[in-house]
Motif scaffolding. Structure first.
Motif, PDB file in Angstrom:
ATOM      1  N   TYR A  12      -9.773  15.470   1.289  1.00  9.88           N
ATOM      2  CA  TYR A  12      -9.823  14.066   1.711  1.00  9.88           C
ATOM      3  C   TYR A  12      -8.709  13.315   1.003  1.00  9.88           C
ATOM      4  O   TYR A  12      -8.486  13.527  -0.195  1.00  9.88           O
ATOM      5  N   THR A  13      -8.000  12.462   1.740  1.00  9.50           N
ATOM      6  CA  THR A  13      -6.867  11.750   1.164  1.00  9.50           C
ATOM      7  C   THR A  13      -7.055  10.243   1.237  1.00  9.50           C
ATOM      8  O   THR A  13      -7.875   9.736   2.010  1.00  9.50           O
ATOM      9  N   GLY A  14      -6.267   9.552   0.433  1.00  8.46           N
ATOM     10  CA  GLY A  14      -6.265   8.098   0.439  1.00  8.46           C
ATOM     11  C   GLY A  14      -5.017   7.583  -0.242  1.00  8.46           C
ATOM     12  O   GLY A  14      -4.293   8.340  -0.900  1.00  8.46           O
ATOM     13  N   VAL A  15      -4.758   6.303  -0.079  1.00  4.11           N
ATOM     14  CA  VAL A  15      -3.624   5.645  -0.733  1.00  4.11           C
ATOM     15  C   VAL A  15      -4.116   4.418  -1.489  1.00  4.11           C
ATOM     16  O   VAL A  15      -5.191   3.890  -1.204  1.00  4.11           O
ATOM     17  N   CYS A  16      -3.312   3.979  -2.439  1.00  7.15           N
ATOM     18  CA  CYS A  16      -3.643   2.771  -3.182  1.00  7.15           C
ATOM     19  C   CYS A  16      -3.319   1.547  -2.333  1.00  7.15           C
ATOM     20  O   CYS A  16      -2.488   1.600  -1.420  1.00  7.15           O
TER      21      CYS A  16
ATOM     22  N   ALA B 193       0.835  -1.207   0.000  1.00  3.77           N
ATOM     23  CA  ALA B 193       0.000   0.000   0.000  1.00  3.77           C
ATOM     24  C   ALA B 193       0.862   1.247   0.000  1.00  3.77           C
ATOM     25  O   ALA B 193       2.047   1.207   0.337  1.00  3.77           O
ATOM     26  N   GLY B 194       0.232   2.342  -0.365  1.00  8.74           N
ATOM     27  CA  GLY B 194       0.840   3.652  -0.195  1.00  8.74           C
ATOM     28  C   GLY B 194       1.782   4.112  -1.275  1.00  8.74           C
ATOM     29  O   GLY B 194       2.394   5.164  -1.131  1.00  8.74           O
ATOM     30  N   GLY B 195       1.904   3.387  -2.381  1.00  9.25           N
ATOM     31  CA  GLY B 195       2.786   3.820  -3.460  1.00  9.25           C
ATOM     32  C   GLY B 195       2.269   5.044  -4.199  1.00  9.25           C
ATOM     33  O   GLY B 195       3.026   5.766  -4.829  1.00  9.25           O
TER      34      GLY B 195
ATOM     35  N   SER C 270      -5.256  -8.968  -7.520  1.00  9.47           N
ATOM     36  CA  SER C 270      -5.843  -7.860  -8.299  1.00  9.47           C
ATOM     37  C   SER C 270      -7.122  -7.287  -7.706  1.00  9.47           C
ATOM     38  O   SER C 270      -7.907  -6.668  -8.423  1.00  9.47           O
ATOM     39  N   MET C 271      -7.361  -7.456  -6.426  1.00 14.26           N
ATOM     40  CA  MET C 271      -8.558  -6.881  -5.816  1.00 14.26           C
ATOM     41  C   MET C 271      -8.244  -5.615  -5.031  1.00 14.26           C
ATOM     42  O   MET C 271      -9.023  -5.193  -4.190  1.00 14.26           O
ATOM     43  N   GLY C 272      -7.152  -4.980  -5.309  1.00 11.12           N
ATOM     44  CA  GLY C 272      -6.822  -3.730  -4.646  1.00 11.12           C
ATOM     45  C   GLY C 272      -7.608  -2.581  -5.254  1.00 11.12           C
ATOM     46  O   GLY C 272      -8.526  -2.777  -6.045  1.00 11.12           O
ATOM     47  N   PHE C 273      -7.230  -1.370  -4.871  1.00 10.76           N
ATOM     48  CA  PHE C 273      -7.879  -0.200  -5.438  1.00 10.76           C
ATOM     49  C   PHE C 273      -6.936   0.983  -5.428  1.00 10.76           C
ATOM     50  O   PHE C 273      -5.926   1.004  -4.733  1.00 10.76           O
ATOM     51  N   CYS C 274      -7.292   1.967  -6.237  1.00  9.97           N
ATOM     52  CA  CYS C 274      -6.471   3.161  -6.423  1.00  9.97           C
ATOM     53  C   CYS C 274      -6.633   4.145  -5.264  1.00  9.97           C
ATOM     54  O   CYS C 274      -7.635   4.130  -4.540  1.00  9.97           O
ATOM     55  N   ALA C 275      -5.651   5.026  -5.148  1.00 10.59           N
ATOM     56  CA  ALA C 275      -5.677   6.051  -4.105  1.00 10.59           C
ATOM     57  C   ALA C 275      -6.886   6.967  -4.247  1.00 10.59           C
ATOM     58  O   ALA C 275      -7.453   7.411  -3.244  1.00 10.59           O
TER      59      ALA C 275
END
Length: 134
Positions: free
Chosen positions: A42-46, A27-29, A52-57
């Motif tokens: 509002y912030t977020g990380v990938c 995470a966090g790239g 392949s079930m992750g999500f984008c930032a």
């Protein structure tokens, strides 16, 4: 870059924190920041997973915004671990424009201090071609 673009960039950059969560996830790239109509950022990380079930930032930042009761986006920025600005991927462009009818007008920070709207990045959005709207 305007002062609020700089604030958005700095918030996205501050969210970046690359780390290995498990043998199957990192995470966090990429960090993203969304300026909502309420003036909040509002912030977020990938989150990237082996399956392949992750999500984008941008998805994570949008989820934080939705959780706070907002859906209208004024501007969005994504920053990679190298500090470079990157536009949202196609999936994120579609996703963000679905959250509020006005989000096609949201400004997107681009490399080199440039910007455009989500609509500019998504010129043939399928929602413009729904039956009866053309």
């Amino acid at each position: 870059m305007t002062s609020y673009d700089k604030d958005l960039y700095e918030a996205a950059k501050a969210a970046v924190n690359p780390r290995q969560l498990s043998p199957y996830a990192e995470a966090g790239g990429v960090g993203a920041a969304i300026l909502a109509a309420d003036g909040q950022i509002y912030t977020g990380v990938c989150i990237d997973t082996a399956c392949s079930m992750g999500f984008c930032a941008e998805h994570a930042a949008a989820a934080a915004m939705i959780t706070a009761g907002e859906s209208k986006i004024l501007a969005v920025a994504a920053v990679g671990s190298d500090g470079g600005v990157m536009p949202p991927c196609g999936r994120c462009r579609e996703f963000l424009t679905c959250l509020h009818p006005d989000n096609r007008a949201a400004r997107v920070l681009l490399p080199g201090g440039e910007s455009c709207t989500l609509g500019d990045l998504l010129p043939f959005d399928w929602k413009n071609f729904e039956e009866g709207s053309a």
